[in-house]
Scaffold this motif. Structure first.
Motif, PDB file in Angstrom:
ATOM      1  N   ILE A 160       0.837  -1.192   0.000  1.00  0.00           N
ATOM      2  CA  ILE A 160       0.000   0.000   0.000  1.00  0.00           C
ATOM      3  C   ILE A 160       0.875   1.247   0.000  1.00  0.00           C
ATOM      4  O   ILE A 160       2.027   1.208   0.445  1.00  0.00           O
ATOM      5  N   PRO A 161       0.354   2.381  -0.485  1.00  0.00           N
ATOM      6  CA  PRO A 161       1.106   3.639  -0.426  1.00  0.00           C
ATOM      7  C   PRO A 161       0.902   4.342   0.910  1.00  0.00           C
ATOM      8  O   PRO A 161      -0.182   4.299   1.500  1.00  0.00           O
ATOM      9  N   VAL A 162       1.939   5.003   1.387  1.00  0.00           N
ATOM     10  CA  VAL A 162       1.851   5.772   2.630  1.00  0.00           C
ATOM     11  C   VAL A 162       0.908   6.959   2.432  1.00  0.00           C
ATOM     12  O   VAL A 162       0.896   7.611   1.384  1.00  0.00           O
ATOM     13  N   GLY A 163       0.087   7.232   3.448  1.00  0.00           N
ATOM     14  CA  GLY A 163      -0.747   8.424   3.453  1.00  0.00           C
ATOM     15  C   GLY A 163      -2.024   8.331   2.656  1.00  0.00           C
ATOM     16  O   GLY A 163      -2.765   9.311   2.564  1.00  0.00           O
ATOM     17  N   ALA A 193       6.344   4.580   6.060  1.00  0.00           N
ATOM     18  CA  ALA A 193       6.738   3.358   5.358  1.00  0.00           C
ATOM     19  C   ALA A 193       7.228   2.313   6.350  1.00  0.00           C
ATOM     20  O   ALA A 193       7.767   2.625   7.408  1.00  0.00           O
ATOM     21  N   GLY A 194       7.029   1.059   5.988  1.00  0.00           N
ATOM     22  CA  GLY A 194       7.484  -0.027   6.849  1.00  0.00           C
ATOM     23  C   GLY A 194       6.729  -1.306   6.569  1.00  0.00           C
ATOM     24  O   GLY A 194       5.885  -1.379   5.674  1.00  0.00           O
ATOM     25  N   VAL A 195       7.036  -2.331   7.350  1.00  0.00           N
ATOM     26  CA  VAL A 195       6.378  -3.632   7.242  1.00  0.00           C
ATOM     27  C   VAL A 195       5.525  -3.827   8.485  1.00  0.00           C
ATOM     28  O   VAL A 195       6.019  -3.731   9.614  1.00  0.00           O
ATOM     29  N   ALA A 209       4.156  -0.981   3.463  1.00  0.00           N
ATOM     30  CA  ALA A 209       3.787   0.393   3.110  1.00  0.00           C
ATOM     31  C   ALA A 209       4.974   1.077   2.444  1.00  0.00           C
ATOM     32  O   ALA A 209       6.063   1.138   3.012  1.00  0.00           O
ATOM     33  N   HIS A 210       4.761   1.586   1.214  1.00  0.00           N
ATOM     34  CA  HIS A 210       5.796   2.263   0.442  1.00  0.00           C
ATOM     35  C   HIS A 210       5.508   3.761   0.381  1.00  0.00           C
ATOM     36  O   HIS A 210       4.355   4.184   0.463  1.00  0.00           O
ATOM     37  N   GLU A 211       6.568   4.544   0.202  1.00  0.00           N
ATOM     38  CA  GLU A 211       6.361   5.939  -0.163  1.00  0.00           C
ATOM     39  C   GLU A 211       5.608   5.978  -1.494  1.00  0.00           C
ATOM     40  O   GLU A 211       5.770   5.080  -2.321  1.00  0.00           O
ATOM     41  N   PRO A 212       4.735   6.978  -1.721  1.00  0.00           N
ATOM     42  CA  PRO A 212       3.855   6.972  -2.903  1.00  0.00           C
ATOM     43  C   PRO A 212       4.569   6.739  -4.235  1.00  0.00           C
ATOM     44  O   PRO A 212       4.104   5.942  -5.058  1.00  0.00           O
ATOM     45  N   ALA A 213       5.712   7.397  -4.470  1.00  0.00           N
ATOM     46  CA  ALA A 213       6.418   7.225  -5.744  1.00  0.00           C
ATOM     47  C   ALA A 213       6.959   5.805  -5.882  1.00  0.00           C
ATOM     48  O   ALA A 213       6.889   5.189  -6.959  1.00  0.00           O
TER      49      ALA A 213
END
Length: 330
Positions: free
Chosen positions: A139-142, A184-186, A208-212
């Protein structure tokens, strides 16, 4: 026989404060706030009951008479508890209302509970599947994520303590829950409803990844999912090619899907990207060559009563080849 869970999931579900009291998103923060209020009320009631008990045992005759009076029983036995419960019900209903409401700008996903793993589908705005995975959510962060939850067999319960609340997955019904990560994280998740003998070994991770970064990950997945043939099919390594051949010969393709190949089974996890997953067996093992070999050869000794048969007749070289093919599927 119980086995240790994978390092990424173990780390995500451990530490201090415990995950249930360590929110990392707005929806889990709502649950944690409600939990702290309930804990505070429980503590207050416990102290009051202990005080009343002390008065009943050691207080003066006058205090005991007051404690046992009709007015005390009426107010503290009926009116006050009823009022507190009504206020809690109204407040809690308002607080959690936003955890299931769809605004229209959320990422859409569907998670299906199975004995004992999770089928994951990434959806477009209309609810059509874009690509599939298993036992791992990205998923994307935020950004809020709406997860449609269904069960394909018995009642399961989906729970990521740091990112959201808990929701049952009931056969024949679709429930919805929102998740969101603020960094971001697991994050570790677990089935929270007893669903059979290996219930405690039914975990998963949310990455969780940063959006880009998440957009790059999604674009790569979509490209690989639609590739013809799948990336591994063009691999020149003899061991990988032998594993691909064995995948069809021993019957793996009857239960598992690999995009871009003739393997289109649906009763087991989608293996199109299994080589890039952080864990195996729904979160109980780290994903590497050794654990792949062990899982393929005898998954029943690792997770009893799962629906994958043991392949004890395969030779070491054949298990290595199958594991090499699995590793190549990224």
């Amino acid at each position: 026989m119980s086995q240790p869970i994978s390092s990424s999931l173990a780390e995500a579900l451990s530490g201090w404060p415990p995950p249930v009291l360590d929110p990392h998103g707005p929806f889990s923060n709502t649950v944690t706030t409600l939990a702290w209020v309930l804990i505070a009320l429980f503590t207050l009631i416990f102290v009051l009951v202990c005080a009343a008990l002390w008065v009943a045992l050691y207080g003066s005759d006058e205090l005991r008479a007051r404690l046992g009076g009709e007015g005390v029983v009426k107010w503290f036995g009926l009116i006050v508890p009823s009022g507190v419960l009504l206020v809690l019900l109204a407040w809690g209903t308002v607080m959690v209302a936003g955890m299931t409401t769809i605004q229209g700008d959320e990422l859409r996903m569907r998670v299906s509970g199975n004995i004992y793993w999770w089928r994951v589908s990434y959806l477009d705005a209309a609810g059509k599947e874009l690509h599939a995975d298993a036992n791992e959510l990205h998923i994307p962060v935020g950004r809020p994520v709406v997860v449609d939850m269904v069960s394909e067999d018995v009642i399961h319960s989906f729970w990521v303590p740091k990112l959201g609340g808990k929701m049952d997955m009931i056969p024949g019904r679709t429930n919805r829950l929102k998740l969101q990560a603020d960094q971001a994280g697991v994050y570790g998740g677990q089935c929270a409803e007893f669903c059979g003998g290996a219930h405690s070994l039914m975990g998963f991770v949310v990455v969780a990844h940063e959006p880009a970064e998440w957009q790059r990950w999604r674009d790569a997945r979509l490209a690989r999912q639609q590739a013809q043939p799948a990336p591994a099919a063009a691999a020149a390594h003899d061991e990988v090619q032998r594993g691909r051949q064995l995948f069809g010969e021993v019957g793996c393709a009857a239960c598992h899907r690999v995009a871009g190949t003739t393997a289109q089974g649906l009763s087991g996890p989608d293996l199109t990207h299994v080589g890039s997953r952080q864990s195996l067996g729904a979160g109980i093992l780290p994903n590497n060559r050794g654990t792949l070999i062990g899982w393929i050869g005898d998954s029943q000794s690792i997770k009893p009563n799962n629906r994958m048969p043991a392949y004890r007749s395969l030779q070491a070289a054949e298990l290595n080849a199958l594991a090499a093919y699995m590793e190549s599927l990224k």
